[in-house]
Scaffold this motif. Structure first.
Motif, PDB file in Angstrom:
ATOM      1  N   GLN A 127       4.767  -4.568   0.196  1.00 27.99           N
ATOM      2  CA  GLN A 127       4.478  -3.176  -0.166  1.00 27.99           C
ATOM      3  C   GLN A 127       3.090  -2.740   0.276  1.00 27.99           C
ATOM      4  O   GLN A 127       2.851  -1.574   0.552  1.00 27.99           O
ATOM      5  CB  GLN A 127       4.634  -3.009  -1.681  1.00 27.99           C
ATOM      6  CG  GLN A 127       6.091  -3.157  -2.111  1.00 27.99           C
ATOM      7  CD  GLN A 127       6.273  -3.185  -3.623  1.00 27.99           C
ATOM      8  OE1 GLN A 127       5.340  -3.424  -4.374  1.00 27.99           O
ATOM      9  NE2 GLN A 127       7.499  -2.954  -4.060  1.00 27.99           N
ATOM     10  N   GLY A 128       2.153  -3.698   0.328  1.00 32.23           N
ATOM     11  CA  GLY A 128       0.778  -3.334   0.674  1.00 32.23           C
ATOM     12  C   GLY A 128       0.400  -3.683   2.102  1.00 32.23           C
ATOM     13  O   GLY A 128      -0.792  -3.724   2.431  1.00 32.23           O
ATOM     14  N   SER A 129       1.367  -3.928   2.991  1.00 37.78           N
ATOM     15  CA  SER A 129       1.044  -4.293   4.378  1.00 37.78           C
ATOM     16  C   SER A 129       0.294  -3.169   5.087  1.00 37.78           C
ATOM     17  O   SER A 129       0.682  -2.005   4.989  1.00 37.78           O
ATOM     18  CB  SER A 129       2.324  -4.590   5.171  1.00 37.78           C
ATOM     19  OG  SER A 129       2.842  -5.865   4.846  1.00 37.78           O
ATOM     20  N   ALA A 172      -0.790  -9.908   1.536  1.00 39.42           N
ATOM     21  CA  ALA A 172      -1.204 -11.023   0.683  1.00 39.42           C
ATOM     22  C   ALA A 172      -0.316 -12.261   0.780  1.00 39.42           C
ATOM     23  O   ALA A 172      -0.231 -13.028  -0.183  1.00 39.42           O
ATOM     24  CB  ALA A 172      -1.322 -10.559  -0.760  1.00 39.42           C
ATOM     25  N   HIS A 173       0.328 -12.509   1.929  1.00 36.86           N
ATOM     26  CA  HIS A 173       0.995 -13.794   2.094  1.00 36.86           C
ATOM     27  C   HIS A 173      -0.057 -14.869   2.349  1.00 36.86           C
ATOM     28  O   HIS A 173      -1.061 -14.631   3.022  1.00 36.86           O
ATOM     29  CB  HIS A 173       2.027 -13.740   3.235  1.00 36.86           C
ATOM     30  CG  HIS A 173       3.309 -13.076   2.809  1.00 36.86           C
ATOM     31  ND1 HIS A 173       4.166 -12.466   3.686  1.00 36.86           N
ATOM     32  CD2 HIS A 173       3.859 -12.938   1.564  1.00 36.86           C
ATOM     33  CE1 HIS A 173       5.200 -11.974   3.002  1.00 36.86           C
ATOM     34  NE2 HIS A 173       5.032 -12.244   1.721  1.00 36.86           N
ATOM     35  N   SER A 208      -1.544  -6.593  -4.650  1.00 32.97           N
ATOM     36  CA  SER A 208      -2.279  -7.362  -5.676  1.00 32.97           C
ATOM     37  C   SER A 208      -1.389  -8.364  -6.402  1.00 32.97           C
ATOM     38  O   SER A 208      -1.801  -9.489  -6.671  1.00 32.97           O
ATOM     39  CB  SER A 208      -2.894  -6.417  -6.716  1.00 32.97           C
ATOM     40  OG  SER A 208      -3.921  -5.675  -6.124  1.00 32.97           O
ATOM     41  N   VAL A 209      -0.157  -7.945  -6.720  1.00 34.10           N
ATOM     42  CA  VAL A 209       0.743  -8.833  -7.459  1.00 34.10           C
ATOM     43  C   VAL A 209       1.080 -10.071  -6.618  1.00 34.10           C
ATOM     44  O   VAL A 209       1.078 -11.194  -7.119  1.00 34.10           O
ATOM     45  CB  VAL A 209       2.023  -8.083  -7.891  1.00 34.10           C
ATOM     46  CG1 VAL A 209       3.034  -9.037  -8.502  1.00 34.10           C
ATOM     47  CG2 VAL A 209       1.666  -6.979  -8.889  1.00 34.10           C
ATOM     48  N   LEU A 210       1.323  -9.853  -5.311  1.00 33.40           N
ATOM     49  CA  LEU A 210       1.578 -10.989  -4.414  1.00 33.40           C
ATOM     50  C   LEU A 210       0.393 -11.946  -4.405  1.00 33.40           C
ATOM     51  O   LEU A 210       0.564 -13.168  -4.417  1.00 33.40           O
ATOM     52  CB  LEU A 210       1.784 -10.487  -2.978  1.00 33.40           C
ATOM     53  CG  LEU A 210       3.183 -10.166  -2.482  1.00 33.40           C
ATOM     54  CD1 LEU A 210       3.097  -9.794  -1.013  1.00 33.40           C
ATOM     55  CD2 LEU A 210       4.104 -11.362  -2.667  1.00 33.40           C
ATOM     56  N   VAL A 235     -13.922  -8.300   0.837  1.00 29.58           N
ATOM     57  CA  VAL A 235     -12.504  -8.441   1.182  1.00 29.58           C
ATOM     58  C   VAL A 235     -11.824  -7.086   1.026  1.00 29.58           C
ATOM     59  O   VAL A 235     -11.915  -6.440  -0.027  1.00 29.58           O
ATOM     60  CB  VAL A 235     -11.822  -9.497   0.285  1.00 29.58           C
ATOM     61  CG1 VAL A 235     -10.310  -9.480   0.457  1.00 29.58           C
ATOM     62  CG2 VAL A 235     -12.386 -10.881   0.590  1.00 29.58           C
ATOM     63  N   TYR A 236     -11.137  -6.671   2.096  1.00 24.13           N
ATOM     64  CA  TYR A 236     -10.485  -5.361   2.178  1.00 24.13           C
ATOM     65  C   TYR A 236      -8.986  -5.582   2.250  1.00 24.13           C
ATOM     66  O   TYR A 236      -8.478  -6.233   3.161  1.00 24.13           O
ATOM     67  CB  TYR A 236     -10.990  -4.665   3.444  1.00 24.13           C
ATOM     68  CG  TYR A 236     -10.434  -3.284   3.707  1.00 24.13           C
ATOM     69  CD1 TYR A 236     -11.058  -2.152   3.183  1.00 24.13           C
ATOM     70  CD2 TYR A 236      -9.308  -3.105   4.498  1.00 24.13           C
ATOM     71  CE1 TYR A 236     -10.563  -0.886   3.439  1.00 24.13           C
ATOM     72  CE2 TYR A 236      -8.806  -1.840   4.762  1.00 24.13           C
ATOM     73  CZ  TYR A 236      -9.445  -0.728   4.231  1.00 24.13           C
ATOM     74  OH  TYR A 236      -8.958   0.530   4.482  1.00 24.13           O
ATOM     75  N   MET A 237      -8.259  -5.033   1.246  1.00 21.51           N
ATOM     76  CA  MET A 237      -6.798  -5.215   1.208  1.00 21.51           C
ATOM     77  C   MET A 237      -6.183  -4.069   0.420  1.00 21.51           C
ATOM     78  O   MET A 237      -6.863  -3.427  -0.381  1.00 21.51           O
ATOM     79  CB  MET A 237      -6.479  -6.564   0.535  1.00 21.51           C
ATOM     80  CG  MET A 237      -5.028  -6.986   0.647  1.00 21.51           C
ATOM     81  SD  MET A 237      -4.743  -8.629  -0.095  1.00 21.51           S
ATOM     82  CE  MET A 237      -4.490  -8.186  -1.807  1.00 21.51           C
ATOM     83  N   HIS A 238      -4.900  -3.830   0.637  1.00 21.96           N
ATOM     84  CA  HIS A 238      -4.209  -2.758  -0.078  1.00 21.96           C
ATOM     85  C   HIS A 238      -3.832  -3.230  -1.487  1.00 21.96           C
ATOM     86  O   HIS A 238      -3.334  -4.345  -1.655  1.00 21.96           O
ATOM     87  CB  HIS A 238      -2.952  -2.345   0.692  1.00 21.96           C
ATOM     88  CG  HIS A 238      -2.462  -0.977   0.309  1.00 21.96           C
ATOM     89  ND1 HIS A 238      -1.826  -0.720  -0.875  1.00 21.96           N
ATOM     90  CD2 HIS A 238      -2.545   0.216   0.965  1.00 21.96           C
ATOM     91  CE1 HIS A 238      -1.522   0.569  -0.938  1.00 21.96           C
ATOM     92  NE2 HIS A 238      -1.956   1.162   0.164  1.00 21.96           N
ATOM     93  N   GLU A 239      -4.043  -2.342  -2.462  1.00 17.71           N
ATOM     94  CA  GLU A 239      -3.768  -2.719  -3.864  1.00 17.71           C
ATOM     95  C   GLU A 239      -2.291  -2.981  -4.134  1.00 17.71           C
ATOM     96  O   GLU A 239      -1.953  -3.682  -5.090  1.00 17.71           O
ATOM     97  CB  GLU A 239      -4.289  -1.623  -4.807  1.00 17.71           C
ATOM     98  CG  GLU A 239      -5.803  -1.687  -4.966  1.00 17.71           C
ATOM     99  CD  GLU A 239      -6.377  -0.541  -5.795  1.00 17.71           C
ATOM    100  OE1 GLU A 239      -5.735   0.526  -5.850  1.00 17.71           O
ATOM    101  OE2 GLU A 239      -7.463  -0.722  -6.355  1.00 17.71           O
TER     102      GLU A 239
END
Ligand SMILES: [Zn+2]
Ligand SMILES: [Zn+2]
Length: 215
Positions: free
Chosen positions: A139-141, A63-64, A89-91, A82-86
């Motif tokens: 953390q979610g990379s 999420a950069h 989310s904070v980023l 949109v597919y991303m690791h939870e």
């Protein structure tokens, strides 16, 4: 641009930080996966149109802002989830802060339509992308491994002769080292690596000579 028989793989650097966006397409079914549409959505859409591709899923490696910045726009234009690791989310909720560091306008946080999980297999026609959770840069990379095509889309985890920075919020050198050793250096040496910035490399070369993380 790398297109072969039965496979389309276009890469283009987008935005002020030159994030490598990948467009993976099956020329038979005309289905596509777009990875890291950080910016320059018009350029991305032009490539999709040129190949007549329909986007099935928008993958965010982390999420950069340079990777996620255009995701909301691309979803609005294509309807793809949109597919991303939870764990990122904070980023993603802190895009305004990331934008202020770079002195740019704050893009919309797309949120997550489909949470990414280790072991997921994403499909677009005959293309299979295996999802590896590779934390450390964030953390979610995540990284995507395409076994049929011998390619890895590594986000900001592994670069040619370098690794992702770990001094930003959520970063850890210990964690990125174990992600790279445990999940990337175990792939075949011939695997071509497409990093989030800069030029491609391969797993064998990085195992032998990466100055930050050796096999
Ligand atoms: Zn990054
Ligand atoms: Zn980046």
């Amino acid at each position: 641009m790398q297109s072969g028989v039965g496979f389309i793989h276009e890469t283009l650097p987008v935005g002020m930080l030159g994030c490598n966006c990948s467009i993976l397409g099956d020329p038979a079914t005309l289905e596509a996966i777009v990875v890291d549409p950080g910016d320059e959505i018009q350029e991305i859409v032009a490539i999709l149109k040129r190949h007549n591709l329909t986007v099935k899923i928008i993958v965010i490696t982390h999420a950069h802002i340079d990777h996620i910045g255009g995701a909301s726009k691309l979803r609005a234009l294509t309807g793809a989830p949109v597919y991303m690791h939870e764990d990122d989310s904070v980023l993603a909720e802190n895009l305004a802060m990331q934008a202020s560091w770079l002195g740019m306008a704050t893009p919309e946080n797309p949120g997550i339509d489909t949470p990414a999980k280790e072991g997921d297999i994403l499909r677009a026609g005959s293309i299979e992308a295996h999802v590896l959770h590779t934390p450390g840069h964030t953390q979610g990379s995540i990284s995507l491994y395409l076994p049929t095509h011998g390619r890895l889309i590594a986000g900001d985890t592994l670069f040619k002769g370098s690794v992702g920075r770990t001094d930003l919020p959520g970063g850890s050198f210990e964690t990125i080292s174990s992600s790279i050793r445990g999940k990337l250096y175990t792939l075949p040496d011939s695997t071509i690596v497409y990093p989030g910035h800069g030029t491609p490399t391969d797993i064998g070369s990085e195992k032998r000579s990466n100055p930050f993380v050796r096999a």
